[in-house]
Design a protein around this motif. Sequence first.
Motif, mmCIF file in Angstrom:
data_model
loop_
_atom_site.group_PDB
_atom_site.id
_atom_site.type_symbol
_atom_site.label_atom_id
_atom_site.label_comp_id
_atom_site.label_asym_id
_atom_site.label_seq_id
_atom_site.Cartn_x
_atom_site.Cartn_y
_atom_site.Cartn_z
ATOM 1 N N ASN A 113 -5.994 5.250 -3.828
ATOM 2 C CA ASN A 113 -5.499 6.091 -2.740
ATOM 3 C C ASN A 113 -5.299 7.544 -3.213
ATOM 4 N N LYS A 114 -4.965 8.396 -2.289
ATOM 5 C CA LYS A 114 -4.724 9.827 -2.529
ATOM 6 C C LYS A 114 -5.992 10.518 -3.042
ATOM 7 N N ASP A 116 -7.616 12.528 -1.576
ATOM 8 C CA ASP A 116 -7.572 13.947 -1.179
ATOM 9 C C ASP A 116 -6.971 14.840 -2.259
ATOM 10 N N MET A 117 -6.307 14.250 -3.238
ATOM 11 C CA MET A 117 -5.637 15.057 -4.256
ATOM 12 C C MET A 117 -6.479 15.342 -5.485
ATOM 13 N N SER A 141 -7.813 7.914 1.533
ATOM 14 C CA SER A 141 -6.612 8.716 1.679
ATOM 15 C C SER A 141 -5.844 8.137 2.855
ATOM 16 N N ALA A 142 -4.798 7.392 2.528
ATOM 17 C CA ALA A 142 -4.022 6.735 3.579
ATOM 18 C C ALA A 142 -3.388 7.779 4.483
ATOM 19 N N LYS A 143 -2.959 8.860 3.863
ATOM 20 C CA LYS A 143 -2.267 9.902 4.612
ATOM 21 C C LYS A 143 -3.185 10.543 5.649
ATOM 22 N N PRO A 165 2.065 -0.377 -7.588
ATOM 23 C CA PRO A 165 3.345 0.200 -8.013
ATOM 24 C C PRO A 165 3.926 1.087 -6.908
ATOM 25 N N SER A 166 5.171 1.467 -7.033
ATOM 26 C CA SER A 166 5.754 2.261 -5.965
ATOM 27 C C SER A 166 5.267 3.703 -6.037
ATOM 28 N N GLY A 167 5.198 4.315 -4.888
ATOM 29 C CA GLY A 167 4.782 5.706 -4.804
ATOM 30 C C GLY A 167 3.292 5.913 -4.616
ATOM 31 N N VAL A 168 2.528 4.834 -4.616
ATOM 32 C CA VAL A 168 1.071 4.974 -4.518
ATOM 33 C C VAL A 168 0.577 5.091 -3.078
ATOM 34 N N GLY A 169 1.471 4.833 -2.125
ATOM 35 C CA GLY A 169 1.081 4.976 -0.719
ATOM 36 C C GLY A 169 0.898 3.656 0.007
ATOM 37 N N LYS A 170 1.514 2.629 -0.530
ATOM 38 C CA LYS A 170 1.408 1.303 0.065
ATOM 39 C C LYS A 170 1.973 1.287 1.501
ATOM 40 N N SER A 171 3.169 1.796 1.653
ATOM 41 C CA SER A 171 3.780 1.800 2.997
ATOM 42 C C SER A 171 2.972 2.649 3.948
ATOM 43 N N THR A 172 2.502 3.787 3.457
ATOM 44 C CA THR A 172 1.705 4.676 4.303
ATOM 45 C C THR A 172 0.474 3.928 4.812
HETATM 46 P P1 GDP Z 1 4.792 3.324 -1.592
HETATM 47 O O1 GDP Z 1 5.980 3.468 -2.464
HETATM 48 O O2 GDP Z 1 3.625 2.777 -2.338
HETATM 49 O O3 GDP Z 1 5.060 2.572 -0.345
HETATM 50 O O4 GDP Z 1 4.329 4.812 -1.195
HETATM 51 P P2 GDP Z 1 4.569 5.645 0.158
HETATM 52 O O5 GDP Z 1 3.689 5.156 1.237
HETATM 53 O O6 GDP Z 1 6.015 5.717 0.431
HETATM 54 O O7 GDP Z 1 4.003 7.073 -0.307
HETATM 55 C C1 GDP Z 1 4.564 7.802 -1.395
HETATM 56 C C2 GDP Z 1 4.266 9.269 -1.184
HETATM 57 O O8 GDP Z 1 2.860 9.502 -1.271
HETATM 58 C C3 GDP Z 1 4.685 9.779 0.176
HETATM 59 O O9 GDP Z 1 5.206 11.079 0.017
HETATM 60 C C4 GDP Z 1 3.392 9.812 0.963
HETATM 61 O O10 GDP Z 1 3.399 10.792 1.985
HETATM 62 C C5 GDP Z 1 2.390 10.169 -0.114
HETATM 63 N N1 GDP Z 1 1.045 9.684 0.202
HETATM 64 C C6 GDP Z 1 0.675 8.456 0.625
HETATM 65 N N2 GDP Z 1 -0.644 8.385 0.815
HETATM 66 C C7 GDP Z 1 -1.150 9.592 0.489
HETATM 67 C C8 GDP Z 1 -2.486 10.136 0.457
HETATM 68 O O11 GDP Z 1 -3.486 9.500 0.794
HETATM 69 N N3 GDP Z 1 -2.604 11.428 0.028
HETATM 70 C C9 GDP Z 1 -1.530 12.177 -0.343
HETATM 71 N N4 GDP Z 1 -1.753 13.417 -0.736
HETATM 72 N N5 GDP Z 1 -0.277 11.685 -0.323
HETATM 73 C C10 GDP Z 1 -0.074 10.419 0.081
#
Ligand code: GDP
Length: 294
Positions: A113-114, A116-117, A141-143, A165-172
């Motif tokens: 994921n991400k 786009d970064m 890019s989930a976002k 792991p946390s922060g990778v965008g799972k919830s998104t």
């Molecule tokens: P989780 O802990 O895996 O559930 O992660 P979250 O869904 O809470 O996302 C963690 C952070 O990453 C948040 O600030 C999201 O907005 C950001 N994020 C999630 N997906 C993307 C993505 O595809 N691109 C970017 N740039 N940020 C993302």
Amino acid sequence: MQGRIVKGIAGFYYVDTEDGIFECRAKGIFRNQKVKPLVGDLVELEVLSQEEKEGSVISILPRKSELIRPAVANVDQALVIFALSRPTPNLPLLDRFLIMMKQKAIPTIICFNKSDMVSEEEREHFRQIYRDCGSKLLFISAKKGEGTDAVRDCLRGHMTTVAGPSGVGKSTLINHLVPEAEMETGKISEKADRGKHTTRHSELFRLEKDSYILDTPGFTALEPEAMEKEELRFCFPEFDPYEGSCKFQGCIHDREPGCAVKEAVEDGKISKERYESYISFFRELKERERRRYS
Ligand code: GDP
Ligand code: ZN
């Protein structure tokens, strides 16, 4: 009526049916048997109140698979999510996960994921490392909602455990795929929480008919099941084409001369990173074995 258990809390099972979610207790018969209903089970239920959406689970249909941690039935594939940046991918953790799933014979999809970064070069870097690891690779890019249709296609008709792991965008990603996930959770909890404490439990979300995803907590404490170090090499599908071509029978591709796998690594046919990962896990298993016998 038949349905799928999507959540279990304090003796109640929430069963997803064509008529919505029913709150059920398991019939007494289960108490005398060793088998207990699990999230993911397909069950036969008896409707007690159509109005209140209450019923009883009367039987469990045969299971296709069973995971212990988290306790869930009928999972048939895994989707593992890592971010390409923030946090940078923890590849040893990813490889550990792949080994675990290979041991359980559960096919895995790797979702980076991400996207786009990072630049195309960086994406290519990871694509090269995992190109022959036996898992499907997705860059999304989930976002931004990019690549998520491919994720949806992979999930169709499956019971998928989603980990990362946390922060990778799972919830998104989950909220993108199942916009009503949060709503639905709220709806279920309302009934379930009456006077009961809630703990972190596994929950299935319905994507579409016969497609469910399971949000899997506790990803950091991954521990592959005990295995003989000599078996580890079969958890790395990129070695398969070379298996049997080494000079020594039963070569574990470490320091043996005439090793076809090591040659393939040198020729760039097997990714160096994956090979090094193999060696590092191999050492770990060896060390564990040494401690076991000393
Ligand atoms: P989780 O802990 O895996 O559930 O992660 P979250 O869904 O809470 O996302 C963690 C952070 O990453 C948040 O600030 C999201 O907005 C950001 N994020 C999630 N997906 C993307 C993505 O595809 N691109 C970017 N740039 N940020 C993302
Ligand atoms: Zn070898």
